[in-house]
Design an enzyme around this catalytic site. Structure first.
Site: not given
Ligand code: GLU
Length: 512
Positions: A264-265
Site C-alpha cells: 500500500s502507499k
C-alpha cells in the site's frame, strides 16, 4: 497478431502507484512485441474522485520511463477523445440499448431509500446488502412499476439510474491468459449501475464501451478487476459485441516487502521506501510521497525491476533494458501468485545500472543535484568523481553524499583503525612521505603509487601500515575509492592540507 491494441486506463485520483506503472509497462511491452498500439485512456468519469495534477503525473511518469504513447490525450489518434469526461455523451445510448433489449432496467430508488434498506438488512445481521436478482423485485424500478407510470416518471424528470439485469442461475465464464478458465456464478453478481443519476456512466459501462469503440484486443490490468470482468463479459454479450470481446489478462498483486497483503502507499512511508514512480506533493504531509526518481533511481533500473514483479523470462538472465524486455516479454509467463516487492532487489538493479552507465549519462543526472546543493566544481572534475565513485553508490545522490569528501573537507575520521595502528612516534616518517609526494613533478596516480611504494620499502612497511592513514586522511573512511586516484583528483594543495590536518587529528585520537 496484427492490430494488437491495448490500453492503460488509469483514473486520475492521485499519484499513480507503482502497480499501475507495472500495468502500463506490461501493456506497452505486449503492444510493442506484437507491433501493435499502446493507448492511454484517462478514466475520469467519477468527478468526485478527480484530483488536479494526477493526469500530468501519469504522463510524466510514463515519459520518465520512456513508455511512449501511440494514442492518448495530447498525442491524439483515430479513436479519441481519450479522456472519458470528453466522451460523456457517447455512453447513454448504450445503457438505453441495454434497457430496450431487456438486459437492464430503470431504478428509481433514491440514495436515502437504499441507505434505509441497507440499514434494515444490517439490523437483521446481513452486512453485505446487494442489489441483485434476489431483491430487484422488491425495489422501485421498471421491473416493479407499471410501464405507463415509468414512462410518466421519465417524462417528469424523476431521477433514475440504469442497472444491469444480471441473469439468474448462470455461469459466467471467460478465459484469462494468466488464470486460464475463470468462472463466476451469476447469482454472486449484483445488478451494477451502468448509468448514474447524473447521467454519467459508471466505470463498468464506460470501460466496456470504450474498449469496444477503441477496438481493444487485450485488456491487461490488475487482479482487483477480475470480479468486474464477469459483468463486462455480460455487457459484451448483451450489447451484441461478443465477437469483439478482448482477451483478458489479470496481473498478480504486488505484495508488501515482508508479511502478508498488498503493497500500500502507506508501506512506503512506513518503511522509508518509494512506492510511486515520482514524488507527489500534497498539502497534507501524510499524502506526500517521495518517488523512485527522487530517491535517485535510473529509469532503466526501475523498468527492469518492475518487469520482474510478476514476470520472468524463464532463464537466468536478469538484465533487460526496454528493448530487451520487448523481445523477451510473454504474457503467458506472467505468474498468478502475488509478486513480492523486494526493495533490496530494486537497489541492486540500480547499482548495476549505475555501474554500467557511461560517465556522461551520469554527469547529466548528477550535475543538477550538485547544482541544487551549490557544489561548485567543473564538469570535468565531477566526471572524475563519478568515475571514482561509480562502484560505490546505490542511488544518484550518493555520488554527492557518500562521496561528499571529494567536494568538501573531511567531516570526521573513522577512529578504530587509527587507535589500533597509528604511532605518533612515526609522524615524522609520515611527514617525510608527504614531502616526497609534494615534490613529485607529475602528481598522477601512477607516480603517487611509485613514490608511496618506495617509501614503504625504505621503512619496511606493508600496505596495511600506510594506506589506511592516507585513505582516512583523504576521505575519513576506509571505504572510499582507490587512494592514489583520489590523491590525483584532489591535487597537491588539497592533499597537503588534508594530510597535515589528519596527522594532527590522528595524534589527538590516539591520545584521547
Ligand atoms: N480505471 C480503472 C483503474 O483505475 C481501469 C481498470 C481497467 O483497466 O479496466 O484502474
Amino acid at each position: 497478431m496484427e492490430n494488437c491494441r491495448v490500453r492503460f486506463a488509469p483514473s486520475p485520483t492521485g499519484a499513480l502507484h507503482i502497480g499501475g506503472v507495472r500495468t502500463a509497462l506490461y501493456n506497452y511491452l505486449l503492444a510493442k512485441k506484437l507491433g501493435g498500439t499502446f493507448i492511454l485512456r484517462i478514466e475520469d468519469t467519477d468527478q468526485t474522485r478527480y484530483v488536479p495534477g494526477a493526469e500530468d503525473y501519469i504522463l510524466e511518469a510514463l515519459s520518465w520511463l520512456d513508455i511512449r504513447l501511440d494514442e492518448g490525450p495530447g498525442v491524439g489518434g483515430d479513436y479519441g477523445p481519450y479522456r472519458q469526461s470528453e466522451r460523456e455523451s457517447m455512453y447513454k445510448e448504450y445503457a438505453i440499448k441495454l434497457v430496450e433489449n431487456g438486459h437492464a432496467y430503470y431504478a428509481f430508488d433514491t440514495p436515502e431509500e437504499l441507505d434505509e434498506r441497507r440499514n434494515a438488512e444490517k439490523a437483521k445481521g446481513n452486512h453485505n446488502f446487494k442489489y441483485d436478482h434476489s431483491v430487484r423485485k422488491e425495489m422501485r424500478n421498471s421491473l416493479t412499476i407499471d410501464a405507463d407510470e415509468v414512462k410518466r416518471m421519465l417524462e417528469y424528470g424523476t431521477p433514475y439510474t440504469i442497472r444491469l439485469m444480471v441473469p439468474t442461475d448462470e455461469t459466467v465464464a471467460f478465459n484469462d491468459i494468466i488464470r486460464s478458465d475463470v468462472k463466476f456464478s451469476s447469482n454472486e453478481l449484483d445488478d451494477k449501475v451502468m448509468l448514474k443519476a447524473d447521467g454519467m456512466p459508471t466505470y463498468h459501462l464506460a470501460n466496456v464501451v470504450d474498449d469496444y469503440l477503441m477496438k481493444i484486443t487485450h485488456v491487461i490490468r490488475g487482479e482487483e478487476w477480475l470480479p468486474s470482468t464477469a459483468h463486462h463479459v455480460l455487457l459484451y454479450k448483451f450489447l451484441g459485441w461478443e465477437d469483439a470481446m478482448p482477451q483478458f489478462a489479470h496481473l498478480p498483486l504486488i505484495l508488501k516487502p515482508t508479511g502478508n497483503g498488498k503493497l500500500s502507499k502507506r508501506d512506503g512511508a512506513k518503511l522509508g521506501i518509494p512506492v510511486f514512480p515520482l514524488s507527489w506533493d500534497s498539502e497534507k504531509e501524510e499524502d506526500s510521497f517521495k518517488g523512485f526518481r527522487e530517491f535517485g533511481f535510473l529509469p532503466e533500473a526501475v523498468l527492469n525491476f518492475l518487469a520482474f514483479l510478476g514476470w520472468n523470462p524463464g532463464t537466468e538472465e536478469e538484465f533487460f533494458r526496454l528493448d530487451d524486455l520487448i523481445q523477451a516479454f510473454d504474457l503467458n509467463k506472467v505468474s498468478k501468485g502475488g509478486a513480492r516487492f523486494d526493495f533490496d532487489k530494486a537497489k541492486w538493479f540500480n547499482q548495476q545500472y549505475i555501474i554500467n552507465s557511461d560517465t556522461n549519462t551520469l554527469l547529466g543526472l548528477v550535475r543538477p543535484l550538485a547544482d541544487a546543493k551549490q557544489i561548485d566544481c567543473t564538469d570535468e572534475y565531477l566526471s572524475k568523481c563519478i568515475d571514482l565513485m561509480k562502484e560505490r553508490v546505490q542511488f544518484l545522490p550518493d555520488f554527492l553524499e557518500v562521496g561528499y569528501y571529494l567536494f568538501e573537507k573531511v567531516r570526521n575520521y573513522e577512529e578504530k583503525p587509527i587507535r589500533k595502528k597509528w604511532k605518533p612516534e612515526q609522524r615524522p616518517m609520515f611527514e617525510e612521505l608527504l614531502e616526497d609526494l609534494l615534490s613529485l613533478e607529475n602528481f598522477e596516480s601512477a607516480s603517487i603509487e611509485t613514490s608511496i611504494k618506495t617509501f614503504m620499502a625504505k621503512y619496511e612497511l606493508g600496505f596495511g601500515n600506510v594506506l589506511p592513514f592516507l585513505r582516512i586522511g583523504m576521505a575519513g573512511t576506509m571505504k572510499g575509492p582507490g587512494v592514489f586516484e583520489m590523491m590525483e583528483l584532489l591535487g597537491k594543495d588539497e592533499v597537503k592540507e588534508r594530510m597535515t590536518t589528519a596527522y594532527t587529528a590522528f595524534d589527538g585520537i590516539k591520545a584521547g
